[in-house]
Design a protein around this motif. Structure first.
Motif, PDB file in Angstrom:
ATOM      1  N   LEU A  69       0.797  -1.336   0.151  1.00 62.81           N
ATOM      2  CA  LEU A  69      -0.007   0.172   0.090  1.00 62.81           C
ATOM      3  C   LEU A  69       0.779   1.241   0.235  1.00 62.81           C
ATOM      4  N   SER A  70       0.618   2.496  -0.793  1.00 63.78           N
ATOM      5  CA  SER A  70       1.156   3.670  -0.418  1.00 63.78           C
ATOM      6  C   SER A  70       0.328   4.394   0.362  1.00 63.78           C
ATOM      7  N   VAL A  71       0.955   5.437   1.100  1.00 66.35           N
ATOM      8  CA  VAL A  71       0.373   5.989   2.170  1.00 66.35           C
ATOM      9  C   VAL A  71       0.425   7.513   1.829  1.00 66.35           C
ATOM     10  N   PRO A  72      -0.680   8.251   1.600  1.00 65.39           N
ATOM     11  CA  PRO A  72      -0.604   9.729   1.265  1.00 65.39           C
ATOM     12  C   PRO A  72       0.027  10.473   2.452  1.00 65.39           C
ATOM     13  N   VAL A  73       0.054  10.073   3.634  1.00 63.96           N
ATOM     14  CA  VAL A  73       0.763  10.991   4.407  1.00 63.96           C
ATOM     15  C   VAL A  73       2.280  10.808   4.641  1.00 63.96           C
ATOM     16  N   GLY A  74       2.780  12.033   4.023  1.00 62.33           N
ATOM     17  CA  GLY A  74       4.160  12.041   3.511  1.00 62.33           C
ATOM     18  C   GLY A  74       5.008  11.928   4.864  1.00 62.33           C
ATOM     19  N   ASP A  75       4.535  11.994   6.136  1.00 64.52           N
ATOM     20  CA  ASP A  75       5.720  12.052   7.170  1.00 64.52           C
ATOM     21  C   ASP A  75       5.483  10.710   7.944  1.00 64.52           C
ATOM     22  N   TYR A 307     -10.170   5.301 -23.428  1.00 70.69           N
ATOM     23  CA  TYR A 307      -9.898   6.111 -22.290  1.00 70.69           C
ATOM     24  C   TYR A 307      -9.439   5.335 -21.300  1.00 70.69           C
ATOM     25  N   THR A 308      -8.514   5.864 -20.336  1.00 67.59           N
ATOM     26  CA  THR A 308      -7.991   5.097 -19.295  1.00 67.59           C
ATOM     27  C   THR A 308      -8.850   5.231 -17.960  1.00 67.59           C
ATOM     28  N   LEU A 309      -9.472   4.435 -17.575  1.00 65.17           N
ATOM     29  CA  LEU A 309     -10.371   4.354 -16.227  1.00 65.17           C
ATOM     30  C   LEU A 309      -9.478   3.948 -15.163  1.00 65.17           C
ATOM     31  N   SER A 310      -9.145   4.692 -14.398  1.00 64.45           N
ATOM     32  CA  SER A 310      -8.328   4.593 -12.994  1.00 64.45           C
ATOM     33  C   SER A 310      -9.430   4.433 -12.096  1.00 64.45           C
ATOM     34  N   SER A 311      -8.832   3.350 -11.105  1.00 65.96           N
ATOM     35  CA  SER A 311      -9.598   2.974  -9.810  1.00 65.96           C
ATOM     36  C   SER A 311      -8.681   2.915  -8.750  1.00 65.96           C
ATOM     37  N   THR A 312      -8.865   3.509  -7.473  1.00 63.88           N
ATOM     38  CA  THR A 312      -7.912   3.505  -6.400  1.00 63.88           C
ATOM     39  C   THR A 312      -8.695   3.209  -5.228  1.00 63.88           C
ATOM     40  N   LEU A 313      -8.284   2.012  -4.892  1.00 60.61           N
ATOM     41  CA  LEU A 313      -9.174   1.412  -3.460  1.00 60.61           C
ATOM     42  C   LEU A 313      -8.268   1.873  -2.364  1.00 60.61           C
ATOM     43  N   ARG A 314      -8.968   2.351  -1.567  1.00 63.42           N
ATOM     44  CA  ARG A 314      -8.500   2.825  -0.024  1.00 63.42           C
ATOM     45  C   ARG A 314      -8.526   1.721   1.081  1.00 63.42           C
ATOM     46  N   ASP A 329      -4.478   4.169  14.464  1.00 71.02           N
ATOM     47  CA  ASP A 329      -3.744   5.371  14.097  1.00 71.02           C
ATOM     48  C   ASP A 329      -2.570   4.999  13.215  1.00 71.02           C
ATOM     49  N   LEU A 330      -2.856   4.084  12.397  1.00 72.75           N
ATOM     50  CA  LEU A 330      -2.212   3.681  11.217  1.00 72.75           C
ATOM     51  C   LEU A 330      -2.995   4.540   9.985  1.00 72.75           C
ATOM     52  N   PRO A 331      -2.146   4.958   9.344  1.00 74.16           N
ATOM     53  CA  PRO A 331      -2.587   5.700   7.958  1.00 74.16           C
ATOM     54  C   PRO A 331      -3.429   4.879   7.085  1.00 74.16           C
TER      55      PRO A 331
END
Length: 350
Positions: A69-75, A307-314, A329-331
């Motif tokens: 998983l990538s985490v949007p919270v940069g810090d 067209y490129t359909l992008s789907s992002t699962l959180r 408390d984990l992002p």
């Protein structure tokens, strides 16, 4: 005369026992006041023991194109290094005795101050605080040493745990040592180990889409389900500390790949439902009814293009630990996918 550097590696750091350029320092207590040990940790990752054990159903999701998983919270990031039970008394003595300095009995020719530091380090384990490397306590505990995180790309951070190995009895954990392995640290390490499946949505119509006709979008509930990884460390004496981190699908974000489209719902984010599903398969008779999750394309693709359909699962993350701790408390993590879609325009004759 050629001058040679000899190092004894301790976890994430290596004690220099002859001439060399110091790159980090650590305070040591040898029973005669605090001294600084000199370290060079470039070789640490290759020799540090794997002290953390991982288990669970969250480490096989990368089959078919998934990943971490990538985490949007940069810090936010897992710790770059930590301290954990690593060496028995015999293992530590063997590691120190393996240096030419011990074998020849000669002090390294690297200047008076460096000689004193090296001798103090050896005194700490042979005659000082630990008395012959605590060999009489073999089986009663271990020396905890620095362990570099192999996934940390920054070498300086990876080698920032520079304390010399220290003794801890079986079943105990040093609460007064910063970065000593703990359930909280283990929760982050477990999170970093989780791999999720590639995000690929189901579509109806399945093949070509049609201008002004809603495309229904949903996820295969059996494929996208909660995943967990347990990270544990053996403290000896039948005791261990552990943390189990679990990630659960939370919402799906859609991007149709063109401004000439309308997403459903308007936010483009499809929330998870009570039964764990996201979106709904098309049901016969729904016609042009707006789907709970989907997209309506307003213009056809041209010249054989797509067209490129992008789907992002959180994925929402939580954890529980052996000490009763555990918080949300984990992002939130994300993993996306892309699919090419062709949109046709149906011609009618009046």
């Amino acid at each position: 005369m050629r001058r040679i550097t000899v190092v004894v590696v301790f976890g994430a750091c290596a004690v220099a026992l002859s001439v060399g350029t110091p790159v980090a320092h650590a305070e040591i207590d040898n029973g005669r006041g605090s001294k600084k040990g000199t370290f060079k940790g470039d070789r640490a990752a290759a020799v540090a023991k794997g002290t953390v054990h991982y288990s669970g159903n969250g480490s096989g999701g990368n089959k078919g194109g998934g990943g971490n998983l990538s985490v949007p919270v940069g810090d936010w990031s897992p710790p770059p290094c930590w301290y954990a039970p690593t060496y028995t008394p015999k293992e530590l003595k063997e590691k120190v005795d393996a240096s030419p300095y011990s074998l020849t009995g000669r002090a390294p020719n690297n200047g008076r101050l460096k000689q004193e530091t090296d001798q103090d380090i050896r005194h700490m384990y042979s005659e000082g605080e630990y008395k012959d490397f605590n060999l009489k306590k073999q089986g009663e505990g271990k020396f905890w040493a620095a362990v570099p995180n192999p996934n940390e790309k920054d070498a300086a951070k990876r080698e920032s745990c520079t304390r010399l190995p220290f003794w801890v009895k079986n079943g105990e954990r040093p609460d007064d040592v910063e970065n000593a392995i703990s359930p909280e640290i283990l929760s982050k390490l477990a999170y970093a180990q989780i791999t999720v499946p590639e995000t690929r949505v189901e579509l109806n119509p399945k093949d070509k889409q049609t201008v002004n006709l809603p495309t229904w979008v949903w996820l295969d509930k059996g494929r996208y389900r909660p995943l967990s990884v347990k990270a544990s460390v053996d403290l000896g004496g039948g005791e261990e500390i552990w943390a189990r981190t679990t990630v659960t699908p939370d919402s799906l974000k859609l991007d149709p790949g063109t401004e000439n489209a309308t997403v459903h719902p308007e936010s483009g984010e499809c929330a998870i439902k009570g039964d764990g599903s996201i979106g709904s398969p098309y049901k016969k008779g729904s016609g042009k009814k707006a789907p709970p999750c989907g997209v309506t394309y307003l213009r056809a693709t041209q010249g054989g293009g797509t067209y490129t359909l992008s789907s992002t699962l959180r994925w929402k993350a939580s954890w529980e630990g052996s000490d009763g701790a555990g918080e949300n408390d984990l992002p939130t993590g994300e993993f996306g996918g892309q699919q090419d879609v062709t949109v046709q325009e149906i011609q009618s004759i009046n």
